[in-house]
Design a protein around this motif. Structure first.
Motif, PDB file in Angstrom:
ATOM      1  N   TYR A  97       0.844  -1.206   0.000  1.00 45.24           N
ATOM      2  CA  TYR A  97       0.000   0.000   0.000  1.00 45.24           C
ATOM      3  C   TYR A  97       0.876   1.250   0.000  1.00 45.24           C
ATOM      4  O   TYR A  97       0.623   2.205  -0.742  1.00 45.24           O
ATOM      5  CB  TYR A  97      -0.926   0.002   1.219  1.00 45.24           C
ATOM      6  CG  TYR A  97      -1.713   1.289   1.357  1.00 45.24           C
ATOM      7  CD1 TYR A  97      -2.824   1.526   0.559  1.00 45.24           C
ATOM      8  CD2 TYR A  97      -1.317   2.274   2.263  1.00 45.24           C
ATOM      9  CE1 TYR A  97      -3.540   2.708   0.666  1.00 45.24           C
ATOM     10  CE2 TYR A  97      -2.024   3.467   2.375  1.00 45.24           C
ATOM     11  CZ  TYR A  97      -3.133   3.673   1.580  1.00 45.24           C
ATOM     12  OH  TYR A  97      -3.830   4.849   1.676  1.00 45.24           O
ATOM     13  N   GLY A  98       1.914   1.249   0.849  1.00 49.44           N
ATOM     14  CA  GLY A  98       2.804   2.408   0.942  1.00 49.44           C
ATOM     15  C   GLY A  98       3.493   2.707  -0.372  1.00 49.44           C
ATOM     16  O   GLY A  98       3.578   3.874  -0.793  1.00 49.44           O
ATOM     17  N   SER A  99       3.987   1.677  -1.046  1.00 49.17           N
ATOM     18  CA  SER A  99       4.686   1.900  -2.320  1.00 49.17           C
ATOM     19  C   SER A  99       3.727   2.445  -3.377  1.00 49.17           C
ATOM     20  O   SER A  99       4.097   3.320  -4.162  1.00 49.17           O
ATOM     21  CB  SER A  99       5.330   0.597  -2.804  1.00 49.17           C
ATOM     22  OG  SER A  99       4.363  -0.352  -3.190  1.00 49.17           O
ATOM     23  N   ARG A 100       2.507   1.942  -3.374  1.00 51.91           N
ATOM     24  CA  ARG A 100       1.517   2.443  -4.332  1.00 51.91           C
ATOM     25  C   ARG A 100       1.126   3.881  -4.010  1.00 51.91           C
ATOM     26  O   ARG A 100       0.976   4.718  -4.900  1.00 51.91           O
ATOM     27  CB  ARG A 100       0.278   1.539  -4.325  1.00 51.91           C
ATOM     28  CG  ARG A 100      -0.764   1.910  -5.375  1.00 51.91           C
ATOM     29  CD  ARG A 100      -1.951   0.974  -5.323  1.00 51.91           C
ATOM     30  NE  ARG A 100      -2.923   1.310  -6.363  1.00 51.91           N
ATOM     31  CZ  ARG A 100      -2.895   0.838  -7.592  1.00 51.91           C
ATOM     32  NH1 ARG A 100      -1.926   0.014  -7.951  1.00 51.91           N
ATOM     33  NH2 ARG A 100      -3.812   1.185  -8.478  1.00 51.91           N
ATOM     34  N   TYR A 101       0.979   4.183  -2.721  1.00 54.16           N
ATOM     35  CA  TYR A 101       0.576   5.515  -2.294  1.00 54.16           C
ATOM     36  C   TYR A 101       1.642   6.540  -2.664  1.00 54.16           C
ATOM     37  O   TYR A 101       1.348   7.600  -3.218  1.00 54.16           O
ATOM     38  CB  TYR A 101       0.327   5.514  -0.784  1.00 54.16           C
ATOM     39  CG  TYR A 101      -0.365   6.747  -0.273  1.00 54.16           C
ATOM     40  CD1 TYR A 101      -1.746   6.900  -0.419  1.00 54.16           C
ATOM     41  CD2 TYR A 101       0.342   7.768   0.361  1.00 54.16           C
ATOM     42  CE1 TYR A 101      -2.395   8.028   0.066  1.00 54.16           C
ATOM     43  CE2 TYR A 101      -0.295   8.897   0.838  1.00 54.16           C
ATOM     44  CZ  TYR A 101      -1.667   9.021   0.686  1.00 54.16           C
ATOM     45  OH  TYR A 101      -2.299  10.142   1.152  1.00 54.16           O
ATOM     46  N   PHE A 102       2.908   6.218  -2.392  1.00 53.36           N
ATOM     47  CA  PHE A 102       4.009   7.120  -2.723  1.00 53.36           C
ATOM     48  C   PHE A 102       4.139   7.284  -4.231  1.00 53.36           C
ATOM     49  O   PHE A 102       4.392   8.388  -4.726  1.00 53.36           O
ATOM     50  CB  PHE A 102       5.323   6.598  -2.138  1.00 53.36           C
ATOM     51  CG  PHE A 102       5.595   7.076  -0.740  1.00 53.36           C
ATOM     52  CD1 PHE A 102       6.758   7.771  -0.433  1.00 53.36           C
ATOM     53  CD2 PHE A 102       4.691   6.845   0.280  1.00 53.36           C
ATOM     54  CE1 PHE A 102       7.019   8.213   0.858  1.00 53.36           C
ATOM     55  CE2 PHE A 102       4.935   7.273   1.575  1.00 53.36           C
ATOM     56  CZ  PHE A 102       6.099   7.966   1.871  1.00 53.36           C
ATOM     57  N   SER A 103       3.977   6.185  -4.971  1.00 48.01           N
ATOM     58  CA  SER A 103       4.060   6.261  -6.435  1.00 48.01           C
ATOM     59  C   SER A 103       2.952   7.140  -6.995  1.00 48.01           C
ATOM     60  O   SER A 103       3.163   7.882  -7.968  1.00 48.01           O
ATOM     61  CB  SER A 103       3.988   4.857  -7.040  1.00 48.01           C
ATOM     62  OG  SER A 103       5.114   4.085  -6.663  1.00 48.01           O
TER      63      SER A 103
END
Length: 243
Positions: A128-134
């Motif tokens: 979730y974090g990687s998608r949110y930052f991306s």
């Protein structure tokens, strides 16, 4: 109370007893053996054999174990997520979270690579974090495989955001060591600042909520982790768009 090995040894009559006990444990704990035999339509001998399969010397020992099992389940209190989150936000307002988040946001904005690291439920949040930052224009990747090989010179200019409730998961600690050796900066989000992962981090963030388990499953709330990921993501976005 009932292990998978014990369940595998159950006969059809044992299964009838098992199902009745699951549905009526509070009654069975105070029954005599003949009363249980009558309501389940099995013989007292069958009940004694059933108790033996559960490593009990007799029906009395089985009832003692059953009472302890029921007392334990009744004693388990699942904390309300609203209460937990409210307490976390109140602590956040009284501490220097924002200053630390601003420092981390500057670091992440300047990093060439961002890696979210976690396993289990923390691994799901790493994705979730990687998608949110991306989505906020800072491309990042998630690693949720504890045996994922960590190599490469590009790690020297990277930031790893490590998610772990306990901060003591052996595979995560090993990966953090590898990342540090490669020159990566470490940001940790853990439940305790005294944990091993937090101690290894350049920027530790901790949220201090009650750790909760149902049997062996860790059900500690992850709401503070979501809050920190999203707050850090938006702070990073602002850093990227300065000037």
């Amino acid at each position: 109370m009932f292990t998978s090995n014990q369940l595998a040894k159950f006969s059809d009559l044992d299964t009838i007893l098992y199902q009745y006990i699951l549905a009526n444990g509070d009654k069975v704990a105070y029954m005599r053996i003949r009363e249980l035999a009558e309501v389940t339509h099995v013989s007292p001998t069958t009940i004694l054999r059933f108790c033996k399969k559960l490593d009990c010397d007799g029906f009395s020992e089985f009832k003692t174990k059953l009472k302890l099992y029921l007392d334990k389940n009744q004693a388990e209190r699942v904390h309300d997520s609203y209460e937990t989150m409210t307490e976390f936000l109140e602590r956040t307002l009284m501490t220097d979270y924002q200053s630390t988040i601003s420092q981390i946001a500057q670091l992440v904005a300047q990093s060439e690579h961002v890696i979210f690291l976690g396993t289990g439920s923390s691994g799901i949040l790493a994705e979730y974090g990687s998608r949110y930052f991306s989505s906020l224009k800072k491309f990042s990747l998630a690693v949720n495989d504890p045996f994922f090989p960590i190599h490469g010179k590009y790690l020297k200019k990277s930031t790893a955001i490590v998610l772990s409730v306990s901060g003591e998961t052996p595979h995560i600690i090993s990966q953090v060591h590898q990342l540090r050796e490669k020159g990566a900066s470490i940001v940790s989000i853990t439940n305790r600042k005294t944990s091993t992962v937090a101690q290894l981090a350049d920027y530790p963030l901790s949220y201090y909520v009650n750790t909760e388990f149902i049997d062996d499953a860790n059900i500690t709330t992850q709401l503070p982790v979501l809050y920190l990921i999203e707050t850090l993501g938006k702070a990073t976005y602002k850093e990227l768009n300065k000037g």
